[in-house]
Write a protein that holds these residues in place. Sequence first.
Motif, mmCIF file in Angstrom:
data_model
loop_
_atom_site.group_PDB
_atom_site.id
_atom_site.type_symbol
_atom_site.label_atom_id
_atom_site.label_comp_id
_atom_site.label_asym_id
_atom_site.label_seq_id
_atom_site.Cartn_x
_atom_site.Cartn_y
_atom_site.Cartn_z
ATOM 1 N N ASN A 1 -13.462 -0.034 9.763
ATOM 2 C CA ASN A 1 -13.837 0.540 11.049
ATOM 3 C C ASN A 1 -13.275 1.951 11.130
ATOM 4 O O ASN A 1 -12.091 2.167 10.844
ATOM 5 C CB ASN A 1 -13.252 -0.340 12.166
ATOM 6 C CG ASN A 1 -13.580 0.178 13.538
ATOM 7 O OD1 ASN A 1 -13.148 1.271 13.902
ATOM 8 N ND2 ASN A 1 -14.333 -0.588 14.301
ATOM 9 N N ILE A 2 -14.111 2.888 11.501
ATOM 10 C CA ILE A 2 -13.670 4.283 11.442
ATOM 11 C C ILE A 2 -12.520 4.549 12.398
ATOM 12 O O ILE A 2 -11.613 5.332 12.101
ATOM 13 C CB ILE A 2 -14.864 5.236 11.708
ATOM 14 C CG1 ILE A 2 -14.469 6.703 11.536
ATOM 15 C CG2 ILE A 2 -15.425 5.052 13.109
ATOM 16 C CD1 ILE A 2 -14.357 7.140 10.134
ATOM 17 N N LYS A 3 -12.514 3.859 13.550
ATOM 18 C CA LYS A 3 -11.427 4.118 14.494
ATOM 19 C C LYS A 3 -10.101 3.557 14.001
ATOM 20 O O LYS A 3 -9.049 4.153 14.208
ATOM 21 C CB LYS A 3 -11.783 3.536 15.873
ATOM 22 C CG LYS A 3 -12.797 4.400 16.601
ATOM 23 C CD LYS A 3 -12.881 4.091 18.074
ATOM 24 C CE LYS A 3 -13.239 2.663 18.310
ATOM 25 N NZ LYS A 3 -13.589 2.389 19.710
ATOM 26 N N ARG A 4 -10.174 2.424 13.324
ATOM 27 C CA ARG A 4 -8.932 1.891 12.732
ATOM 28 C C ARG A 4 -8.456 2.819 11.628
ATOM 29 O O ARG A 4 -7.254 3.059 11.474
ATOM 30 C CB ARG A 4 -9.172 0.490 12.168
ATOM 31 C CG ARG A 4 -9.126 -0.599 13.196
ATOM 32 C CD ARG A 4 -9.131 -1.951 12.514
ATOM 33 N NE ARG A 4 -7.796 -2.426 12.212
ATOM 34 C CZ ARG A 4 -7.025 -3.070 13.082
ATOM 35 N NH1 ARG A 4 -7.460 -3.317 14.285
ATOM 36 N NH2 ARG A 4 -5.821 -3.466 12.751
ATOM 37 N N LEU A 5 -9.418 3.334 10.854
ATOM 38 C CA LEU A 5 -9.036 4.261 9.795
ATOM 39 C C LEU A 5 -8.366 5.494 10.391
ATOM 40 O O LEU A 5 -7.314 5.940 9.915
ATOM 41 C CB LEU A 5 -10.287 4.666 9.007
ATOM 42 C CG LEU A 5 -10.030 5.592 7.831
ATOM 43 C CD1 LEU A 5 -10.783 5.093 6.618
ATOM 44 C CD2 LEU A 5 -10.402 7.014 8.113
ATOM 45 N N LEU A 6 -8.948 6.013 11.447
ATOM 46 C CA LEU A 6 -8.340 7.191 12.066
ATOM 47 C C LEU A 6 -6.999 6.841 12.712
ATOM 48 O O LEU A 6 -6.105 7.685 12.775
ATOM 49 C CB LEU A 6 -9.287 7.790 13.105
ATOM 50 C CG LEU A 6 -10.490 8.548 12.519
ATOM 51 C CD1 LEU A 6 -11.402 9.027 13.626
ATOM 52 C CD2 LEU A 6 -10.037 9.718 11.683
ATOM 53 N N ALA A 7 -6.860 5.594 13.163
ATOM 54 C CA ALA A 7 -5.565 5.186 13.716
ATOM 55 C C ALA A 7 -4.494 5.249 12.636
ATOM 56 O O ALA A 7 -3.404 5.801 12.852
ATOM 57 C CB ALA A 7 -5.666 3.775 14.276
ATOM 58 N N TYR A 8 -4.820 4.718 11.464
ATOM 59 C CA TYR A 8 -3.826 4.783 10.384
ATOM 60 C C TYR A 8 -3.620 6.213 9.914
ATOM 61 O O TYR A 8 -2.515 6.593 9.533
ATOM 62 C CB TYR A 8 -4.240 3.867 9.230
ATOM 63 C CG TYR A 8 -3.943 2.421 9.530
ATOM 64 C CD1 TYR A 8 -2.629 1.979 9.601
ATOM 65 C CD2 TYR A 8 -4.949 1.504 9.767
ATOM 66 C CE1 TYR A 8 -2.336 0.666 9.898
ATOM 67 C CE2 TYR A 8 -4.665 0.186 10.060
ATOM 68 C CZ TYR A 8 -3.358 -0.224 10.122
ATOM 69 O OH TYR A 8 -3.062 -1.516 10.419
ATOM 70 N N SER A 9 -4.694 6.976 9.947
ATOM 71 C CA SER A 9 -4.534 8.387 9.592
ATOM 72 C C SER A 9 -3.604 9.075 10.599
ATOM 73 O O SER A 9 -2.772 9.903 10.224
ATOM 74 C CB SER A 9 -5.909 9.049 9.552
ATOM 75 O OG SER A 9 -5.893 10.314 10.154
ATOM 76 N N THR A 10 -3.733 8.696 11.864
ATOM 77 C CA THR A 10 -2.826 9.250 12.877
ATOM 78 C C THR A 10 -1.378 8.871 12.587
ATOM 79 O O THR A 10 -0.474 9.699 12.708
ATOM 80 C CB THR A 10 -3.226 8.707 14.264
ATOM 81 O OG1 THR A 10 -4.566 9.078 14.508
ATOM 82 C CG2 THR A 10 -2.332 9.254 15.333
ATOM 83 N N ILE A 11 -1.195 7.616 12.191
ATOM 84 C CA ILE A 11 0.162 7.176 11.857
ATOM 85 C C ILE A 11 0.703 8.020 10.707
ATOM 86 O O ILE A 11 1.836 8.514 10.742
ATOM 87 C CB ILE A 11 0.148 5.680 11.495
ATOM 88 C CG1 ILE A 11 -0.223 4.853 12.724
ATOM 89 C CG2 ILE A 11 1.497 5.249 10.946
ATOM 90 C CD1 ILE A 11 -0.393 3.385 12.443
ATOM 91 N N ALA A 12 -0.152 8.198 9.678
ATOM 92 C CA ALA A 12 0.292 8.987 8.529
ATOM 93 C C ALA A 12 0.637 10.414 8.954
ATOM 94 O O ALA A 12 1.638 10.981 8.503
ATOM 95 C CB ALA A 12 -0.792 8.998 7.468
ATOM 96 N N HIS A 13 -0.190 10.973 9.834
ATOM 97 C CA HIS A 13 0.092 12.349 10.250
ATOM 98 C C HIS A 13 1.346 12.436 11.097
ATOM 99 O O HIS A 13 2.067 13.438 11.019
ATOM 100 C CB HIS A 13 -1.115 12.933 10.970
ATOM 101 C CG HIS A 13 -2.132 13.456 10.014
ATOM 102 N ND1 HIS A 13 -2.120 14.735 9.546
ATOM 103 C CD2 HIS A 13 -3.137 12.833 9.377
ATOM 104 C CE1 HIS A 13 -3.086 14.892 8.681
ATOM 105 N NE2 HIS A 13 -3.741 13.754 8.554
#
Lengths: 657, 582
Positions: B377-389
């Motif tokens: 899911n793109i939003k979950r992916l972006l959530a993890y990307s947010t965590i990484a950032h």
Amino acid sequence: MFDGNYVLWLSLIVFLPAAGALVLAFLPRDQHDLLRYFTLAVTGAVLALTVLAFLVPPNPGATEATFFEFNGFREAAAYMQNVFNVAWIPSFDIYYFMGMDGISFPLIMLTALVSFLAMAASWSIKKSVKAYCILFLLLETGMIGVFLALDFFLFYVFWEVMLLPMYFLIGVWGGPRKEYAAIKFFLYTLLGSVLMLIAILMLYFNSDLSKLSNEQLARAHVLDTVVQVDASGDRARILSAPWSQETSPVEIEAAAQQLRRDMQAGTRSVHTFNLLAMAEMGQTTDAFSQSIQWWSFLLLFIGFAIKVPSVPVHTWLPDAHVEAPTPISMILAGVLLKMGGYGIIRICYPICPYGGWDLAWLVCTLGVVSMVYGAFAALAQKDFKRMVAYSSVSHMGYVVLGLGVWSATAPAYDPDYWNMGISGAMFQMIGHGISSAGMFFMVGVIYDRVHHRNLDEFGGLFGKMPVYTALSIGIFFAGLGLPGLCGFIGEVLVVLSVWPYQPVLAIVSASVVVLTAAYILWAIQRVYLGAEYKGPHAEEIVPSTLRENLIAGTLFVLAILLGVFPYQTVLRYMDPTIDRQVRLLADWTERQDQAAAAAPEEAQAATVPAAEAGRDESDERGEAFAATGQPAVGERSAPDLASGSPVRTEPAAALVE
Amino acid sequence: MELHEIVSDLIIDTKGLAGGLLGAPTNTSSIALFLPELVVCATILLMLLVRLFRWGRTFHSFYVAVLGCALALAVTQPQQLLAEGGVPRIEIFTGMLVFDGFTVFLRTILLAFTVLFLILTKISGIPDREDGGDIYTLVLGAVLGMCLMASSNHLLMVFMSIEMASVPSYALAGLLKGRRLGSEAALKYSVYGAGAAGVMLYGISLLAGLVNTVHLPTMGVELAQRLPTMAPPEYMVLALAGMMVMVGLAFKLSAVPFHFWCPDVFEGAPAEVGAFLSVASKAAALALLVRVAIGLSAIVPPGLPAGQPIDQAAQTAARDLPGLFAVADEKPADNSAIGADPRAALQPMRSLLGKLIAVLAIITCTFGNLAAYGQTNIKRLLAYSTIAHAGYMMMAVPALIALAGQHPQQAQNAVSGLGIYIALYLFMNLGAFAIVAFFRNAFRSEEIADYAGLIRRCPGMVICFAAILFSLVGLPPLSGFIGKFAVFAALMDGFRLTGETYLLIVLLAGGINTAISLFYYLRVVKVMTMEPESPTRVPFALPMLSAAGMFTIAITLPTLLLILWWNWINESALGAARHLLT
């Protein structure tokens, strides 16, 4: 305007393709021929701009030249030419700093030429032509930018700019395993770039401009950027023109003093991304300690070795080449691989001489291993393109070997052989750029017809495509290193230069020629000779078209020209620069040894006396110029040459004449 | 101190000396320096009041909200960051808040983001006109809390502002009222949030008991005084308290292991809320982390008291103004008692805090990147990307802490690196979520697999999305690289000057993470550009010449072009960090 002369010209060379890409974005999507011809015209214009540097005679008097009367490339000068250095991100000490010298100029020519020919070869691309052309032009901007940039940050940005277009060009227009190949290429290069970024930061934070002498600051064009604020608050540069050997010592003195005042007041940081200044620091000051140099060299070398590519980080190359469309293979082999070699010669050695000196064995060994491994792997391939790809690994091994031969050691500190090795490596880069682009193009021509590349299923092409076959055999012979063609000069110079350094390596590298001959001759035999064609799609084999013949013919003629007149076409442009760089590094070796001998227990401080030595040399040079005032036009490069290489050798010229 | 003295001090502090009770506040008074927040408050009130009247219900609350935020942005006066000498450091409201360049910088970012965010919600149509007033009240309320987070100078304010920012966010997470997933996300978020806040409050009370003050600059001085002679049990309590405060901050930062709410909330809430939480909330939390880190690990020269002209204030700066509400001793903190080098006394604290945040940053970054790998899911992916950032951005803080001891100038550069990252991250993440929202509106899907072959349907959007995703990787020439470059530079400088090996480890971890993050961003791009289009997709149109397309272009252009000229960002960030430590 202060920099008006070169800022426009060099920026135009770099950014014309990008501007072209922007225009392309607004052209209609389905007018394929319009898009292609437009792109070809842009690459042609870039080529024309670089060729102008050849045609326009050097105009030494014109320090204030405008855009239309820029200085041509002065072949006898060892220093950076056509330089400009303007503030870009001054609060982070990043400058928009470009220039060309004998090392970068031939590579820029090569880039412009190969891009033009590759675009001409792009008529076989039928899918999403618009996107292809846009990405192609962006790629060209990145490539030329890498060779022109003299600021480490700028260099890094251009270095990475190439990644994205290349990823898509392989990944969208490639063969069956394109996505795998594209991501492998991307990942390898990105990993190398991350290491490079760490090294860049390491060097940046350890750099210290205040340790350089006035003359060194001037030579590195740091003083070009020094500004003075007058009473009315206007900011003006102190130097009336970018530094050249005519710049008056008075101006240099004034600018240097202002710079030191600025650094003391804290308005300007002592750190720098200036590659030339870093090189001066690496060679003559203790700004970069031995461990910094060692680690930076290693990190940078890994980054560049991935690009070269050198065994054991070469595995992206066969995949990328096999999957990439023909024109992109030409660019990959013809230009992209050269960036690794360029990085090593421009950045690794001058900035981190200690690392290079200490790790010379590693560099040379990797070079020879690449040569041998690449040749054996090429011998074993069934896929025509894969064979050519491995031949690139093998040939680029010569480049690494030639650059790494640090033979200017005790007792004579004779730089001649190393000089020969670097000249050979540089020539090999140009020669391989021509021959490998040609080989990939030839593979592409037949692939377009029969849609397979299986070496065992060719044969008898001579009868069906005589012109194509003749040109192919010529170009493959150039790759083989046949005397009289461009592959020979580089190889022989490199192999000769290795003898005094390490005879075993020399013997091994010389015998690789046999392997090279084996796989190329065998390939020629299987593909072009023989009684009849054995593979599928035999009915589609038609003689090559005029466009194909023109591209191949250009490359073949260049291969002959470079092979017959190596000095006149290539070497004379780069010799002064290489001579100077090698001599400086030989001097560094001598000082290093002396310092180590004088104070064995204080090995850490080995480079300190070097600073004095560097200053003396520069001061003398400064005085010499002060005494002669404005040297006459004919003599202007004489002091440069005289001091540039006391024992000047012309190995390549000697070979030819 | 007599009562009337306290009252008169309060008046001076609040509105300055000028002109009696009703006179205009002077420009260094608390009220004047707090003006942007007051404008936001007024906007909230206006939005609520205007709906009492019939004519007020005829237009979308969006217009009130966006005008109010734009006005607040204007009175923030971001141009003062570039002024000669920078923004003076003034402690307002008797030291509860601090006004300095960093405050201005963060306010600018938060308010500018809010304006863009409001425009996005208007274009994407969430919320509709009926809900607008409520939702925008929540958004502005959260922004108000975030502005307070960025200017907190007192642990009480730290707690209050975190709560002020969090509570509206909980409600925002459940914005889609009918959806199970949304309600679950909101519940999860608020339960986690309450837990983290409780732990943090406990940590704050321990700290207060230990050092007798919760005024951050005073705490540094007190700690420096006590640390050398601190008994081991006390030291344990101190470490425990520090970690508990960190828990609260880590929750706001969605740092591992307090990140569990993040993917669920992002998946359950609409993409617009994801944008809000991932940019504004992160920016404020990082600013707060910087404030707390400096408070605990460095000795900062006292800020100027509010309400007096600058030159006069400089003379009286030595007065004990922070003491009014602080639980400090009666006499002002006595720097001379600490010994020759008060900064050295804080070394153990710095080492502890630096390593703690370094480990947290490395784990957060690595975990975020690895977990994003498997998302569909793109939003979950972006959530993890947010965590990484969040991890990448936190990496600047160990450098700041390590350098704060002996190299305040370079430590400020580390903060400015973080500032650059935050500023550029705003455009990248807002753009990413905006495009996800537009795609959702266009074909009702947030699954990555449904993005296949989009390049043929809406090439402009895909190119913008690809640029943003590559920018999130940190590839030059896209602007994400500048942020990474600045943060990595801070780490390298910290390593060079302090010789702390853990900074080098953080740097290497950041570098390796950059390489591995390539995979999952690239996968999205690959699906969009290289995979064949699904034959079953509903037809839709998403032209660039629409509000959505224009917004996407406007938000992507900075990502593409900032590399050409980011000197002003760097100088603003340097201006923002200028008086943090010196």
